[in-house]
Write an enzyme that holds these catalytic residues in place. Structure first.
Site, PDB file in Angstrom:
ATOM      1  NE  ARG A   1      -3.964  -8.572  -2.999  1.00 39.07           N
ATOM      2  CZ  ARG A   1      -3.445  -7.784  -3.839  1.00 39.07           C
ATOM      3  NH1 ARG A   1      -2.665  -8.309  -5.106  1.00 39.07           N
ATOM      4  NH2 ARG A   1      -3.451  -6.534  -4.015  1.00 39.07           N
TER       5      ARG A   1
ATOM      6  CG  ASP B   1      -9.747 -32.808  -1.828  1.00 42.34           C
ATOM      7  OD1 ASP B   1      -8.848 -33.002  -0.757  1.00 42.34           O
ATOM      8  OD2 ASP B   1     -10.687 -32.036  -1.294  1.00 42.34           O
TER       9      ASP B   1
ATOM     10  CE1 TYR C   1     -15.747 -30.769   3.625  1.00 42.32           C
ATOM     11  CE2 TYR C   1     -15.609 -29.013   2.117  1.00 42.32           C
ATOM     12  CZ  TYR C   1     -15.685 -29.356   3.529  1.00 42.32           C
ATOM     13  OH  TYR C   1     -15.765 -28.297   4.467  1.00 42.32           O
TER      14      TYR C   1
ATOM     15  CE  LYS D   1     -11.029 -30.346   7.201  1.00 39.92           C
ATOM     16  NZ  LYS D   1     -11.562 -30.734   5.855  1.00 39.92           N
TER      17      LYS D   1
HETATM   18  C1  LIG Z   1     -12.363 -30.044   4.889  1.00 35.75           C
HETATM   19  C2  LIG Z   1     -12.156 -30.342   3.475  1.00 35.75           C
HETATM   20  C3  LIG Z   1     -12.077 -29.560   2.644  1.00 35.75           C
HETATM   21  C4  LIG Z   1     -12.426 -27.968   2.925  1.00 35.75           C
HETATM   22  O1  LIG Z   1     -11.316 -27.511   3.518  1.00 35.75           O
HETATM   23  P1  LIG Z   1     -11.491 -26.199   4.513  1.00 35.75           P
HETATM   24  O2  LIG Z   1     -10.016 -25.865   4.895  1.00 35.75           O
HETATM   25  O3  LIG Z   1     -12.433 -26.275   5.368  1.00 35.75           O
HETATM   26  O4  LIG Z   1     -11.927 -25.128   3.409  1.00 35.75           O
HETATM   27  C5  LIG Z   1     -12.022 -29.995   1.176  1.00 35.75           C
HETATM   28  N1  LIG Z   1     -11.965 -31.142   0.967  1.00 35.75           N
HETATM   29  C6  LIG Z   1     -11.908 -32.157   1.904  1.00 35.75           C
HETATM   30  C7  LIG Z   1     -11.882 -33.463   1.213  1.00 35.75           C
HETATM   31  C8  LIG Z   1     -12.027 -31.618   3.212  1.00 35.75           C
HETATM   32  O5  LIG Z   1     -12.215 -32.773   4.099  1.00 35.75           O
END
Ligand SMILES: *Cc1c(COP(=O)(O)O)cnc(C)c1O
Length: 399
Positions: free
Chosen positions: A45, A169, A97, A194
């Site tokens: 961890r 983000d 988001y 993504k």
């Molecule tokens: C998908 C997404 C998230 C969340 O990510 P996960 O891997 O699904 O938890 C956060 N910010 C943005 C801009 C996203 O497109």
């Protein structure tokens, strides 16, 4: 040295065997010679060599002091919010988001953190919204799903003047197109699910800290809360990142073509894409991004209804209907009923997530095929509307 060369050669070759691919250390613990005497790892961890390779790679790409890998993008966001204490306030972008909104509103508000939202595309709005309780400014740029672009350098100056942290983000742009830390941000998060992973085959998150001090705090939270990314998914994410520059280049080129095509269609009232001159913050995007504008496009249908959007998202052949984005295969989704349904309708609509809004994630298929697919789906939408009108008139005649 170009980003691609630097990226590929900052992934270490395995010292023990010479393996060119990063080995998957599928272990929970490490044998110690004596209590506390070990080879740098004691419990998985706390640390894992596969994870460390991924974390170092993303830290290098984003220009941060260190990065930490989490089980999902939301777990990475969660770790950043845990830098705050009860009584603190977050000023966040209004077009946020849906999952981040849910975490802020339904978990952290209950734990005593206040969140206020504003349209961050105008930096002055941020300055006006900040109070003496504000400790963190939360941006997405470009944002999900309406591709709002905020001036990261300008907002970073405001954050510094008010002694609060700025977190961006950077999921949509990826570090290939935009490096928020170079623009003044203190923290960067990614949904590694993504573009970093890039193949729609894993869930992952990364948080990057600019300074050693913030890195220490994040590392402490990662170990204390334990939402770490497993070694196999770390391996897959590293493998995804190896082709990130190529994929981002291809998807940005195709997306611009698709966005320009969509602007010519009467069924589409508005196209949201930072690479279009019609985008309200196109100049800011040009200033703070380089090498393209990414692979995500949103479109607002002229017929602004859930029915019309549903018709469109169920009429495409190559664009598959699914949540998520950034993979090799093109996807599309209807934010109002899918990714952003956890946001109450009035709040959602006020931030531009209309009923007739559709989000496209441009994949690696040929741009001409993607355009043809959208053209036939929009034709179907237009034909359905005509039929509807005829039926109505028919009914009227009968009456
Ligand atoms: C998908 C997404 C998230 C969340 O990510 P996960 O891997 O699904 O938890 C956060 N910010 C943005 C801009 C996203 O497109």
């Amino acid at each position: 040295m170009s980003v691609a060369t630097r990226l590929l050669h900052s992934i270490p070759v395995d010292e023990q065997t010479g393996a060119i691919a990063v080995p998957i250390y599928q272990t929970s613990t490490y044998v110690q010679e004596a209590p506390g005497v070990n080879k740098g790892f004691d419990y998985a961890r706390t640390g894992n060599p596969t994870r460390l390779a991924l974390e170092n790679l993303v830290a290098t790409l984003e220009g941060g002091h260190a990065a930490y890998a989490f089980a999902s993008g939301l777990a990475a966001i969660d770790a950043v919010v845990k830098l705050l204490s009860a009584g603190d306030q977050i000023v966040a972008i209004d077009d946020i988001y849906g999952g981040a909104f849910r975490l802020f509103e339904h978990v952290y508000r209950r734990l005593g953190i206040d969140i206020v939202y504003c349209d961050t595309t105008n930096a002055e709005n941020v300055a006006k919204t900040i109070t003496d309780k504000t400790k963190l400014i939360w941006l997405e740029s470009p944002s999900n799903p309406t591709l709002k672009v905020s001036d990261i350098a300008a907002i970073s100056a405001i954050a510094k003047a008010h002694n609060c942290l700025l977190c961006v983000d950077n999921t949509f742009a990826s570090p290939i197109l935009q490096r928020p830390i170079e623009l003044g941000a203190d923290l960067v998060v990614h949904s590694g699910t993504k573009y970093l992973g890039g193949h729609s085959d894993l869930i992952a998150g990364i948080a990057v800290a600019k300074t050693e001090e913030l890195a220490k705090e994040l590392k402490f939270i990662q170990n204390a809360s334990g939402g770490i990314l497993g070694p196999f998914d770390c391996f897959l994410t590293i493998r995804g990142i190896e082709t990130l520059p190529l994929r981002i280049e291809r998807t940005s080129t195709s997306a611009l073509e698709v966005a320009k095509f969509l602007e010519t269609r009467p069924e589409v009232a508005r196209v949201y894409y930072p690479g279009l001159e019609s985008h309200p913050n196109h100049e800011v995007a040009k200033k703070q991004q380089s090498g393209g504008f990414g692979g995500i496009i949103a479109l607002a249908l002229t017929e602004d209804t859930i029915e019309a959007a549903t018709k469109l998202v169920t009429s495409t052949k190559y664009f598959k209907l699914a949540e998520s984005l950034g993979g090799a295969k093109s996807l599309l989704c209807h934010p109002a009923t899918m990714t952003h349904k956890s946001i109450p309708a009035p709040t959602r609509q006020a931030s531009g997530v209309a009923d007739g809004l559709v989000r496209l994630s441009i994949g690696l298929e040929d741009a001409a095929d993607l355009i043809a697919d959208l053209a036939q789906a929009l034709d179907q939408l237009a034909a359905a509307k005509e039929e509807h009108v005829v039926t109505k008139e028919g009914e009227l005649v009968v009456a």
